[in-house]
Design a protein around this motif. Structure first.
Motif, PDB file in Angstrom:
ATOM      1  N   GLU A  15       0.820  -1.207   0.000  1.00  0.00           N
ATOM      2  CA  GLU A  15       0.000   0.000   0.000  1.00  0.00           C
ATOM      3  C   GLU A  15       0.858   1.262   0.000  1.00  0.00           C
ATOM      4  OE1 GLU A  15      -2.954   0.123   3.134  1.00  0.00           O
ATOM      5  OE2 GLU A  15      -3.268  -2.034   2.963  1.00  0.00           O
ATOM      6  N   LEU A  16       1.893   1.252   0.813  1.00  0.00           N
ATOM      7  CA  LEU A  16       2.661   2.472   1.047  1.00  0.00           C
ATOM      8  C   LEU A  16       3.643   2.821  -0.071  1.00  0.00           C
ATOM      9  CD1 LEU A  16       3.343   2.111   4.865  1.00  0.00           C
ATOM     10  CD2 LEU A  16       1.657   3.573   3.728  1.00  0.00           C
ATOM     11  N   VAL A  17       4.270   1.818  -0.682  1.00  0.00           N
ATOM     12  CA  VAL A  17       5.258   2.110  -1.725  1.00  0.00           C
ATOM     13  C   VAL A  17       4.612   2.822  -2.929  1.00  0.00           C
ATOM     14  CG1 VAL A  17       6.886   1.099  -3.373  1.00  0.00           C
ATOM     15  CG2 VAL A  17       6.927   0.369  -0.986  1.00  0.00           C
ATOM     16  N   PRO A  18       3.461   2.343  -3.446  1.00  0.00           N
ATOM     17  CA  PRO A  18       2.831   3.093  -4.544  1.00  0.00           C
ATOM     18  C   PRO A  18       2.407   4.508  -4.134  1.00  0.00           C
ATOM     19  CG  PRO A  18       1.945   0.882  -4.458  1.00  0.00           C
ATOM     20  CD  PRO A  18       2.787   1.076  -3.228  1.00  0.00           C
ATOM     21  N   GLU A  19       1.959   4.669  -2.878  1.00  0.00           N
ATOM     22  CA  GLU A  19       1.617   6.008  -2.391  1.00  0.00           C
ATOM     23  C   GLU A  19       2.835   6.917  -2.413  1.00  0.00           C
ATOM     24  OE1 GLU A  19      -0.200   5.923   1.485  1.00  0.00           O
ATOM     25  OE2 GLU A  19      -1.765   4.543   0.821  1.00  0.00           O
ATOM     26  N   ALA A  20       3.968   6.389  -1.960  1.00  0.00           N
ATOM     27  CA  ALA A  20       5.204   7.171  -1.957  1.00  0.00           C
ATOM     28  C   ALA A  20       5.629   7.518  -3.380  1.00  0.00           C
ATOM     29  CB  ALA A  20       6.310   6.404  -1.234  1.00  0.00           C
ATOM     30  N   LEU A  21       5.506   6.547  -4.282  1.00  0.00           N
ATOM     31  CA  LEU A  21       5.902   6.793  -5.671  1.00  0.00           C
ATOM     32  C   LEU A  21       5.025   7.853  -6.334  1.00  0.00           C
ATOM     33  CD1 LEU A  21       6.615   3.171  -6.971  1.00  0.00           C
ATOM     34  CD2 LEU A  21       8.281   4.952  -6.447  1.00  0.00           C
ATOM     35  N   SER A  22       3.759   7.917  -5.947  1.00  0.00           N
ATOM     36  CA  SER A  22       2.837   8.866  -6.584  1.00  0.00           C
ATOM     37  C   SER A  22       3.220  10.315  -6.327  1.00  0.00           C
ATOM     38  CB  SER A  22       1.404   8.605  -6.120  1.00  0.00           C
ATOM     39  OG  SER A  22       1.252   8.955  -4.770  1.00  0.00           O
ATOM     40  N   SER A  23       4.045  10.555  -5.317  1.00  0.00           N
ATOM     41  CA  SER A  23       4.462  11.922  -5.012  1.00  0.00           C
ATOM     42  C   SER A  23       5.804  12.291  -5.657  1.00  0.00           C
ATOM     43  CB  SER A  23       4.551  12.107  -3.500  1.00  0.00           C
ATOM     44  OG  SER A  23       5.602  11.318  -2.977  1.00  0.00           O
ATOM     45  N   HIS A  27       8.272  11.073 -14.029  1.00  0.00           N
ATOM     46  CA  HIS A  27       7.052  10.527 -14.640  1.00  0.00           C
ATOM     47  C   HIS A  27       7.126   9.013 -14.853  1.00  0.00           C
ATOM     48  CE1 HIS A  27       9.634  10.974 -18.180  1.00  0.00           C
ATOM     49  NE2 HIS A  27       8.857  10.077 -18.757  1.00  0.00           N
ATOM     50  N   ARG A  28       8.340   8.475 -14.972  1.00  0.00           N
ATOM     51  CA  ARG A  28       8.479   7.032 -15.200  1.00  0.00           C
ATOM     52  C   ARG A  28       8.044   6.219 -13.995  1.00  0.00           C
ATOM     53  NH1 ARG A  28      14.661   6.803 -16.625  1.00  0.00           N
ATOM     54  NH2 ARG A  28      14.560   8.169 -14.822  1.00  0.00           N
ATOM     55  N   ILE A  29       8.266   6.734 -12.804  1.00  0.00           N
ATOM     56  CA  ILE A  29       7.981   5.950 -11.602  1.00  0.00           C
ATOM     57  C   ILE A  29       6.749   6.441 -10.854  1.00  0.00           C
ATOM     58  CG2 ILE A  29      10.367   5.234 -11.338  1.00  0.00           C
ATOM     59  CD1 ILE A  29      10.653   7.275  -9.076  1.00  0.00           C
ATOM     60  N   ARG A  30       6.213   7.582 -11.223  1.00  0.00           N
ATOM     61  CA  ARG A  30       5.083   8.168 -10.487  1.00  0.00           C
ATOM     62  C   ARG A  30       3.870   7.237 -10.454  1.00  0.00           C
ATOM     63  NH1 ARG A  30       3.641  13.029 -13.225  1.00  0.00           N
ATOM     64  NH2 ARG A  30       5.733  13.686 -12.676  1.00  0.00           N
ATOM     65  N   SER A  31       3.575   6.596 -11.565  1.00  0.00           N
ATOM     66  CA  SER A  31       2.396   5.719 -11.602  1.00  0.00           C
ATOM     67  C   SER A  31       2.778   4.271 -11.936  1.00  0.00           C
ATOM     68  CB  SER A  31       1.387   6.252 -12.614  1.00  0.00           C
ATOM     69  OG  SER A  31       1.982   6.316 -13.887  1.00  0.00           O
ATOM     70  N   LEU A  32       3.977   3.905 -11.573  1.00  0.00           N
ATOM     71  CA  LEU A  32       4.480   2.562 -11.858  1.00  0.00           C
ATOM     72  C   LEU A  32       3.723   1.516 -11.043  1.00  0.00           C
ATOM     73  CD1 LEU A  32       6.824   1.267 -13.515  1.00  0.00           C
ATOM     74  CD2 LEU A  32       8.152   1.308 -11.417  1.00  0.00           C
ATOM     75  N   LEU A  67      14.215   4.381  -9.446  1.00  0.00           N
ATOM     76  CA  LEU A  67      13.631   3.839  -8.213  1.00  0.00           C
ATOM     77  C   LEU A  67      14.669   3.760  -7.097  1.00  0.00           C
ATOM     78  CD1 LEU A  67      11.473   1.002  -9.777  1.00  0.00           C
ATOM     79  CD2 LEU A  67      10.591   2.952  -8.476  1.00  0.00           C
ATOM     80  N   THR A  68      15.881   3.359  -7.454  1.00  0.00           N
ATOM     81  CA  THR A  68      16.952   3.259  -6.459  1.00  0.00           C
ATOM     82  C   THR A  68      17.276   4.636  -5.893  1.00  0.00           C
ATOM     83  OG1 THR A  68      17.840   1.331  -7.604  1.00  0.00           O
ATOM     84  CG2 THR A  68      19.310   2.450  -6.070  1.00  0.00           C
ATOM     85  N   LYS A  69      17.320   5.643  -6.764  1.00  0.00           N
ATOM     86  CA  LYS A  69      17.578   7.017  -6.297  1.00  0.00           C
ATOM     87  C   LYS A  69      16.459   7.514  -5.392  1.00  0.00           C
ATOM     88  CE  LYS A  69      20.339   8.439 -10.234  1.00  0.00           C
ATOM     89  NZ  LYS A  69      20.358   9.172 -11.509  1.00  0.00           N
TER      90      LYS A  69
END
Length: 119
Positions: A15-23, A27-32, A67-69
């Protein structure tokens, strides 16, 4: 067999990782799409699987690098959301199982089409 606590941890991270990515700004990882998380060594290491089917093979290393960064910001988000003392170290991998299942589905469709054409 995984312990209940480890399964809960993986579920919460799903749940939390996609929420974190959305912020994130990238653009490549925002909605991954995150397809799975596998925790190892208790909560110390976690492999995060993502669906890279929207990218060409040569783009995947760039996505993994982004993602690593971003993993430091993801960790901060997870720690603030959970109140945990320590967050797992994230490793990111392209989930190839979705691609394989798509190929199998395509193969079944082809077999079905061939059977109909033989009749």
């Amino acid at each position: 067999m995984k312990s209940i606590n480890l399964q809960r941890t993986e579920s919460l991270l799903m749940e939390l990782v996609p929420e974190a990515l959305s912020s994130m700004n990238d653009h490549r990882i925002r909605s991954l799409p995150i397809t799975g998380i596998n925790c190892k060594n208790g909560k110390y290491d976690a492999i995060v699987y993502f669906d890279g089917s929207d990218f060409e093979d040569k783009e995947i290393p760039g996505v993994v690098s982004a993602l690593t960064k971003a993993s430091g910001r993801i960790k901060s988000y997870v720690l603030s959301a959970t109140g945990w003392y320590k967050c797992p170290t994230f490793k990111f991998e392209n989930d190839k199982s979705l691609e394989k299942s798509k190929n199998i589905e395509d193969l079944f469709r082809k077999i079905e089409k061939d059977k109909k054409s033989d009749s």
